[in-house]
Scaffold this active site. Sequence first.
Site, PDB file in Angstrom:
ATOM      1  N   THR A 102      99.766 -55.284 -45.857  1.00  0.00           N
ATOM      2  CA  THR A 102      98.471 -55.141 -45.182  1.00  0.00           C
ATOM      3  C   THR A 102      98.496 -54.153 -44.025  1.00  0.00           C
ATOM      4  O   THR A 102      97.457 -53.914 -43.404  1.00  0.00           O
ATOM      5  CB  THR A 102      98.014 -56.505 -44.626  1.00  0.00           C
ATOM      6  OG1 THR A 102      98.997 -56.968 -43.679  1.00  0.00           O
ATOM      7  CG2 THR A 102      97.857 -57.528 -45.739  1.00  0.00           C
ATOM      8  N   LYS A 103      99.645 -53.575 -43.715  1.00  0.00           N
ATOM      9  CA  LYS A 103      99.782 -52.797 -42.491  1.00  0.00           C
ATOM     10  C   LYS A 103      99.331 -51.342 -42.678  1.00  0.00           C
ATOM     11  O   LYS A 103      99.038 -50.891 -43.776  1.00  0.00           O
ATOM     12  CB  LYS A 103     101.227 -52.836 -41.996  1.00  0.00           C
ATOM     13  CG  LYS A 103     101.706 -54.247 -41.637  1.00  0.00           C
ATOM     14  CD  LYS A 103     100.848 -54.871 -40.561  1.00  0.00           C
ATOM     15  CE  LYS A 103     101.417 -56.149 -39.978  1.00  0.00           C
ATOM     16  NZ  LYS A 103     101.411 -57.280 -40.916  1.00  0.00           N
ATOM     17  N   ASN A 104      99.295 -50.596 -41.568  1.00  0.00           N
ATOM     18  CA  ASN A 104      98.809 -49.214 -41.598  1.00  0.00           C
ATOM     19  C   ASN A 104      99.721 -48.305 -42.402  1.00  0.00           C
ATOM     20  O   ASN A 104      99.266 -47.361 -43.037  1.00  0.00           O
ATOM     21  CB  ASN A 104      98.677 -48.671 -40.173  1.00  0.00           C
ATOM     22  CG  ASN A 104      97.611 -49.389 -39.373  1.00  0.00           C
ATOM     23  OD1 ASN A 104      97.366 -50.568 -39.573  1.00  0.00           O
ATOM     24  ND2 ASN A 104      96.971 -48.688 -38.448  1.00  0.00           N
TER      25      ASN A 104
END
Length: 304
Positions: A102-104
């Site tokens: 889910t991270k950048n």
Amino acid sequence: MTFTASVNVIEHVGATPVLVDVEPDTLNISPKEAERAVTGRTKAILPVHYGGHPADLDSLGAIAESNHLAILEDAAHAFPASYKGAPIGSGANPTAFSFYATKNLVTGEGGMLTASSEFVEQARVVSLHGMSRDAWKRYDVGGSWFYEVVMSGFKYNMPDIQAALGLAQLQRIGDLQARRREIVDAYTAAFRGNDALETPVEHPDVEHAWHLYPLRLNLDALTIDRNRFIEEMTARKVGTSVHFIPIHLHPYYRDRYGYAPDDFPIALESYERLVSLPLVPALSDQDVADVIEAVLDIVDRYRR
């Protein structure tokens, strides 16, 4: 206001976590509350850069220096944020990033540690079974098969295939972040000035990573609560989440340390009205418009 990993790791090393409340605007750790909690047994301050907005590192650094404490930064949300022109992770503080799905920047699982050269070298040994030399050094051209185990270590290294994914994403991070900011700007333009909504902030001395867009509902202006708001968003086919359930409300930490819900009033009050809106670069302009339409429709329908 964090995921439980930030606190679990403290117990994993045999230490005792001491929670403090957050700032009302950024939801980052409050330096004032942190300073108040320091005792002769305190060893470190662990700030979480909530949602991608850097914590007040200058104030925390002053507290740490005057009390001979370490600062360990939880930057799971903070790639590629900056504080006063310096990228998070570019200083000497040990800083942990996450590259979860889910991270950048995504490698599927795992993350990255930055720190001083000496600290990083020690961490490499810890992460590879306590071996003095990793496989690249042993099997590269001119390398030697010989190694020694110098401590009881772990298997904490990122697999090469995941690292390759991360290196490829690094080439695109500028474009990905630009798209995140476009979405944030659209949300904020649509919601700013609405008395039922409180938009997230970005202080002028930071560059926000915008991992999350945590919208806060002004419940006094609405006839529904946060949970009903999420149900209404789901009915309009918009997925949302809540970041986070405060640590002191979880049964393990509540029961182990005897926390009451109102021990951290800002965290509690914010949690009860928090909704994280969709924020990924793959959202189309129509997707963003649909999210905005859903939020405003619910607010209009359930306004007091």
